[in-house]
Design an enzyme around this catalytic site. Sequence first.
Site: not given
Ligand code: P53
Length: 472
Positions: A173, A370
Amino acid sequence: MRNDFLWGGAVAAHQLEGAWNVDGKGPSIADMMTAAKHGVERQITEGVQPGQYYPNHHGIDFYHQYPTDIKLMAEMGFKTFRTSIAWSRIFPKGDETEPNEAGLAFYDRLFAECLKYGIQPMITLSHFEMPYHLIEAYGGWRNRKLIGFFLHYSETVFKRYQHQVNYWMTFNEINNQTDYTKAFFMATNSGLLLKPDDPEAEALMLQAAHYELVASALAVKLGHQINPEFKIGNMINMTPIYPLTAKPQDILAAQQAMQTRYWFADVQTLGEYPSYMEAYFKRHNYRPDITTADREALVAGTVDYIGLSYYNSFTIQADELPTHFIGEAETIPNPYLKASDWGWSVDPTGLRYSLNWLNDHYHKPLMIVENGLGAVDQVTADDQIHDEYRIAYLRAHIQAMQAAIDLDGVDVMGYTPWGCIDLISAGTGQMSKRYGFIYVDQDDQGHGSLRRLKKDSFYWYQRVIATNGQKL
Ligand code: P53
């Protein structure tokens, strides 16, 4: 759907391995992040502070329990398992010449375990877990030296695992940091620890991002030299931004917001900065250090495929924007969509839209690395987890993906839903924000037996894979 479609699941080292200081691993930025919850940001402490709770230190103990977990993934029929290599297991400080053999040996064992079941590991080189020393000693990715450290790390793991790993991606990301007002994104993407409202934040982000893009391109080139069979992608957070109305100003604002968020994909896929970014640098008098050699590297290191995460969509309205779109703070609720318990809109149609958008722009294979729903699960007295909400979310998104493939002709290589086993949330540090098919008994304070249980979605996904997506 192609017969070799890569069904699987995705995780990241720092969110599940734990063992944060075991076998020579050095601390990473993820080891400095406390636990929070919806609406409360994780703190990033200066070093590990006594009395603070750092959930990534223990994760779900995958470092020791991976044989059990990979076996469960094999039972679901996974063709691929996406995880990351924790950079600081291999180079504890990040700037060493010699790697840490015990760290390398762990991934030998993990990948062998996957391959035993015919599961192909798919590896992210940098997923929010850079060595903390690189931040303390060099200021993170604001420093050009990071390119060399990252390449040395990439070369080490490309060579070591070239016969076990075929699918790679560079930075997870990478475009999250376009929201430079969020300490979390600046720290996790780039190791930039800034004071709130630092006036230099945007300029620093653009410079750091440039070095990452050069490092990414050089890694793609190097990987192909080491093994021409490697498929090396980028990884973009895909959150499409919609205009609230048909008012031309809203349409233009949404288009500009998309440019603000997705120019990284242009650089990584087409090998050059889009014209609007060059114009932006000029207009704001930003002078990122971009050399002729950098520009040549970008052209020579374009990606083989585009990896993307997709969870939700954003909506904006021109009149509501202070000046221009920066991040989530400028978005407004979409009247047509419901949201998850953590406020993320649920929008399966947005996935079909996103796949088409990326296909229209870049003409490269896409890999959905993802997707998923973070939700609270209840365990019944007889150890069942009836997570029909998760099944409904995933079913609708798989249907949208299939429409993009079958009706729109988009080339999608595979689908690895996020957090296939419950793990520590990146955004909040919680355990209770669960994504998994496999339940892990642990609470938000780190208490629990760590016992693994199969949710209803486990059996559902097993059948989805067995029928190559026919039985949803
Ligand atoms: P979580 C938002 C905020 C932080 C990480 O997120 C994020 C996102 C996505 O919009 O990215 C991904 O755990 C990331 C993972 C993460 C997953 O989204 O905040 O690549 O590491 O766990 C889900 O619910």
